[in-house]
Design an enzyme around this catalytic site. Structure first.
Site, PDB file in Angstrom:
ATOM      1  N   ARG A  31       0.828  -1.216   0.000  1.00 55.09           N
ATOM      2  CA  ARG A  31       0.000   0.000   0.000  1.00 55.09           C
ATOM      3  C   ARG A  31       0.861   1.263   0.000  1.00 55.09           C
ATOM      4  NH1 ARG A  31      -5.637  -0.305   1.899  1.00 55.09           N
ATOM      5  NH2 ARG A  31      -6.354  -2.255   1.021  1.00 55.09           N
ATOM      6  N   ARG A  35      -3.963   6.623   0.786  1.00 55.99           N
ATOM      7  CA  ARG A  35      -4.517   7.831   1.416  1.00 55.99           C
ATOM      8  C   ARG A  35      -3.562   8.606   2.306  1.00 55.99           C
ATOM      9  NH1 ARG A  35      -9.660   4.631   3.420  1.00 55.99           N
ATOM     10  NH2 ARG A  35      -7.936   3.163   3.474  1.00 55.99           N
ATOM     11  N   ARG A  44      -7.320  11.004  -6.384  1.00 57.89           N
ATOM     12  CA  ARG A  44      -8.526  10.220  -6.077  1.00 57.89           C
ATOM     13  C   ARG A  44      -9.784  11.065  -6.260  1.00 57.89           C
ATOM     14  NH1 ARG A  44     -12.479   7.799  -4.022  1.00 57.89           N
ATOM     15  NH2 ARG A  44     -12.479   6.493  -2.172  1.00 57.89           N
ATOM     16  N   ASP A  81      -7.027  -3.354  -7.205  1.00 62.98           N
ATOM     17  CA  ASP A  81      -7.531  -3.932  -5.959  1.00 62.98           C
ATOM     18  C   ASP A  81      -7.837  -5.407  -6.175  1.00 62.98           C
ATOM     19  OD1 ASP A  81      -8.492  -2.841  -3.158  1.00 62.98           O
ATOM     20  OD2 ASP A  81      -9.834  -4.451  -3.747  1.00 62.98           O
ATOM     21  N   TYR A 157     -14.707 -12.232   0.757  1.00 64.34           N
ATOM     22  CA  TYR A 157     -15.436 -10.981   0.463  1.00 64.34           C
ATOM     23  C   TYR A 157     -16.654 -11.249  -0.409  1.00 64.34           C
ATOM     24  CZ  TYR A 157     -11.584  -8.283   2.416  1.00 64.34           C
ATOM     25  OH  TYR A 157     -10.659  -7.754   3.265  1.00 64.34           O
TER      26      TYR A 157
HETATM   27  O1  CP3 Z   1      -0.183  -1.649  -2.464  1.00 57.43           O
HETATM   28  C1  CP3 Z   1      -0.506  -0.805  -3.305  1.00 57.43           C
HETATM   29  O2  CP3 Z   1      -0.083   0.376  -3.283  1.00 57.43           O
HETATM   30  C2  CP3 Z   1      -1.374  -1.241  -4.485  1.00 57.43           C
HETATM   31  C3  CP3 Z   1      -2.765  -1.097  -4.352  1.00 57.43           C
HETATM   32  C4  CP3 Z   1      -3.622  -2.029  -3.485  1.00 57.43           C
HETATM   33  C5  CP3 Z   1      -4.865  -1.593  -2.965  1.00 57.43           C
HETATM   34  N1  CP3 Z   1      -5.471  -2.670  -2.391  1.00 57.43           N
HETATM   35  C6  CP3 Z   1      -5.397  -0.227  -3.087  1.00 57.43           C
HETATM   36  C7  CP3 Z   1      -6.483   0.204  -2.189  1.00 57.43           C
HETATM   37  C8  CP3 Z   1      -3.465  -3.375  -3.137  1.00 57.43           C
HETATM   38  C9  CP3 Z   1      -2.295  -4.312  -3.372  1.00 57.43           C
HETATM   39  C10 CP3 Z   1      -4.661  -3.772  -2.454  1.00 57.43           C
HETATM   40  C11 CP3 Z   1      -4.909  -5.137  -1.969  1.00 57.43           C
HETATM   41  C12 CP3 Z   1      -6.123  -5.412  -1.168  1.00 57.43           C
HETATM   42  N2  CP3 Z   1      -7.378  -4.886  -1.331  1.00 57.43           N
HETATM   43  C13 CP3 Z   1      -6.189  -6.374  -0.125  1.00 57.43           C
HETATM   44  C14 CP3 Z   1      -5.062  -7.287   0.305  1.00 57.43           C
HETATM   45  C15 CP3 Z   1      -4.043  -6.593   1.141  1.00 57.43           C
HETATM   46  C16 CP3 Z   1      -4.507  -6.183   2.509  1.00 57.43           C
HETATM   47  O3  CP3 Z   1      -4.469  -4.956   2.752  1.00 57.43           O
HETATM   48  O4  CP3 Z   1      -4.856  -7.041   3.321  1.00 57.43           O
HETATM   49  C17 CP3 Z   1      -7.506  -6.369   0.376  1.00 57.43           C
HETATM   50  C18 CP3 Z   1      -8.043  -7.218   1.498  1.00 57.43           C
HETATM   51  C19 CP3 Z   1      -8.241  -5.424  -0.400  1.00 57.43           C
HETATM   52  C20 CP3 Z   1      -9.706  -5.118  -0.299  1.00 57.43           C
HETATM   53  C21 CP3 Z   1      -9.934  -3.714   0.089  1.00 57.43           C
HETATM   54  N3  CP3 Z   1      -9.656  -2.633  -0.707  1.00 57.43           N
HETATM   55  C22 CP3 Z   1     -10.485  -3.247   1.298  1.00 57.43           C
HETATM   56  C23 CP3 Z   1     -10.928  -4.114   2.451  1.00 57.43           C
HETATM   57  C24 CP3 Z   1     -10.541  -1.863   1.205  1.00 57.43           C
HETATM   58  C25 CP3 Z   1     -11.154  -0.916   2.217  1.00 57.43           C
HETATM   59  C26 CP3 Z   1     -10.257  -0.675   3.366  1.00 57.43           C
HETATM   60  C27 CP3 Z   1      -9.420   0.539   3.103  1.00 57.43           C
HETATM   61  O5  CP3 Z   1      -8.201   0.471   3.299  1.00 57.43           O
HETATM   62  O6  CP3 Z   1     -10.034   1.561   2.742  1.00 57.43           O
HETATM   63  C28 CP3 Z   1      -9.971  -1.476  -0.043  1.00 57.43           C
HETATM   64  C29 CP3 Z   1      -9.801  -0.096  -0.574  1.00 57.43           C
HETATM   65  C30 CP3 Z   1      -8.442   0.287  -1.083  1.00 57.43           C
HETATM   66  N4  CP3 Z   1      -7.632  -0.488  -1.860  1.00 57.43           N
HETATM   67  C31 CP3 Z   1      -7.809   1.547  -0.890  1.00 57.43           C
HETATM   68  C32 CP3 Z   1      -6.587   1.490  -1.577  1.00 57.43           C
HETATM   69  C33 CP3 Z   1      -5.573   2.594  -1.707  1.00 57.43           C
HETATM   70  C34 CP3 Z   1      -8.417   2.746  -0.159  1.00 57.43           C
HETATM   71  C35 CP3 Z   1      -9.499   3.292  -1.005  1.00 57.43           C
HETATM   72  C36 CP3 Z   1      -9.682   4.801  -0.970  1.00 57.43           C
HETATM   73  O7  CP3 Z   1      -8.871   5.551  -1.537  1.00 57.43           O
HETATM   74  O8  CP3 Z   1     -10.704   5.200  -0.414  1.00 57.43           O
END
Ligand code: CP3
Length: 352
Positions: A31, A35, A44, A81, A157
């Protein structure tokens, strides 16, 4: 004298995953785009919603590159994602502000009828385009990472319809109707293999499989729902693209990390913050590259604890193949200047 263009390109992340001595410890952060960066929040806000950000190559490329402009990292992870796969299979997926992902739950065999791989590549074409553009723009020593969720985690999910603390809905299905649940898992294995092969063709040089909820499976179920589907998926990807290194992240697997490394065919393993460094060095690092495992909250704290935790990771893992990373993703509260602090701590370990 060798002319500049004949000097082989050395990529620290690829070197470590190929069993070679890297020029420095490869460093990237899960990540690393997100944010915590004001420029991410700005980009975004140009997208309609989070999925639109993932599916608009121009914006996805921009947010992928943002952390690389600030920090001296060794890899870019494409911005996307793990829940794009359910979306591409035909499930309704949305990301709601402050709520995280919301999906129309898939409960039981009948609900599977609406899902298939027919529109997969068409739906995911923008992700491939993002990778193609990144491959062209990335400075040479940096490695381009593609990724997907592992079948078990994506299934949790899809079945629950949202993030959940205990994955109860997916587990209940797996326990009461394992044959039916396996149809969903197999669909995910096949779709994800196709997706990852296409990522390699679009320029991904390394793949990471996120199995965020692996640790919530009891040991008796770990082989069936984590190891076997992952092994099957990796077999399919490697049959088509034998040279691509794959990093697995079975978060929370504890001592089952050992079985995972033995049986899945991964080339590297990402360890979570809860795993003992001494145990990982002894039981995993002799076989495979180990990635990890700084506590993301030590990065929020910064200062002395960030330094001492980083030192401990090097003391334990510097003797073998090691990729520096966190034990889970960067959290939004992280001060960006602490990431700069971490990068210089890691570089000073290599005398840089
Ligand atoms: O690592 C990176 O920079 C690449 C991008 C990336 C995202 N999600 C962007 C994201 C990667 C590799 C993921 C993987 C992901 N997504 C996982 C596995 C890794 C982990 O963190 O356990 C999972 C479970 C998800 C599913 C997911 N996506 C959830 C549960 C959420 C909401 C929680 C949160 O952090 O807001 C997301 C949203 C998400 N994916 C965001 C980002 C940057 C935040 C969204 C926003 O900008 O509002």
């Amino acid at each position: 004298m060798i002319s500049e263009d004949k000097v082989p390109l050395r990529k620290p992340l690829l070197d470590v995953l190929s069993g070679l001595e890297p020029t420095r410890t490869p460093l990237w952060l899960m990540r690393q785009a997100g944010r915590y960066l004001p420029e991410y929040r700005q980009t975004r806000s140009k997208a309609r919603d989070f999925l639109d950000l993932c599916y608009t190559p121009e914006l996805a490329v921009e947010v992928t590159l943002q952390p690389l402009r600030r920090y001296d990292l060794d890899a870019a992870i494409m911005f996307a994602d793990i829940l794009l796969i359910p979306d591409a299979l035909g499930q309704n997926v949305a990301f709601r502000e402050g709520e995280g992902p919301v999906l129309e739950p898939v409960r039981g065999r009948d609900a599977l009828a609406g899902l298939n791989t027919e529109g997969l590549h068409q739906k995911l074409a923008p992700v491939y385009e993002t990778l193609r553009q990144l491959a062209q723009r990335l400075p040479p020593p940096m490695t381009l990472i593609g990724f997907a969720g592992a079948p078990w985690t994506v299934a949790t999910y899809m079945v629950e319809g949202r993030g959940s603390p205990n994955q109860a809905a997916a587990k209940s299905w797996a326990y009461t109707d394992p044959i039916g649940f396996d149809v969903l898992i197999q669909l995910l294995v096949d779709a994800t293999a196709e997706y990852l092969i296409a990522q390699v063709d679009a320029g991904a040089e390394v793949l990471q499989l996120f199995d965020t909820w692996a640790g919530n499976l009891p040991p008796s179920q770990f082989n069936r729902w984590c190891i076997q589907p992952t092994a099957d998926l990796i077999r399919q990807v490697k049959a088509a693209r034998p040279d691509v290194p794959i990093i697995g992240f079975p978060r929370g697997a504890g001592p089952l990390y050992g079985d995972y490394v033995e049986a899945t065919g991964v080339n590297g393993v990402s360890i979570d913050t809860g795993l003992s460094l001494a145990w990982a060095a002894k039981n995993l690092q002799k076989k495979i590259a180990v990635q990890g495992n700084l506590d993301p909250l030590a990065l929020v704290a910064g200062g002395d604890i960030l330094k001492s935790e980083t030192d401990k990771i090097f003391a334990a893992l510097a003797g073998g193949p090691h990729i520096f990373n966190l034990g889970h993703g960067i959290v939004p509260e992280t001060p960006p200047e602490h990431v700069a602090e971490l990068v210089s701590l890691v570089r000073s370990q290599d005398g840089q």
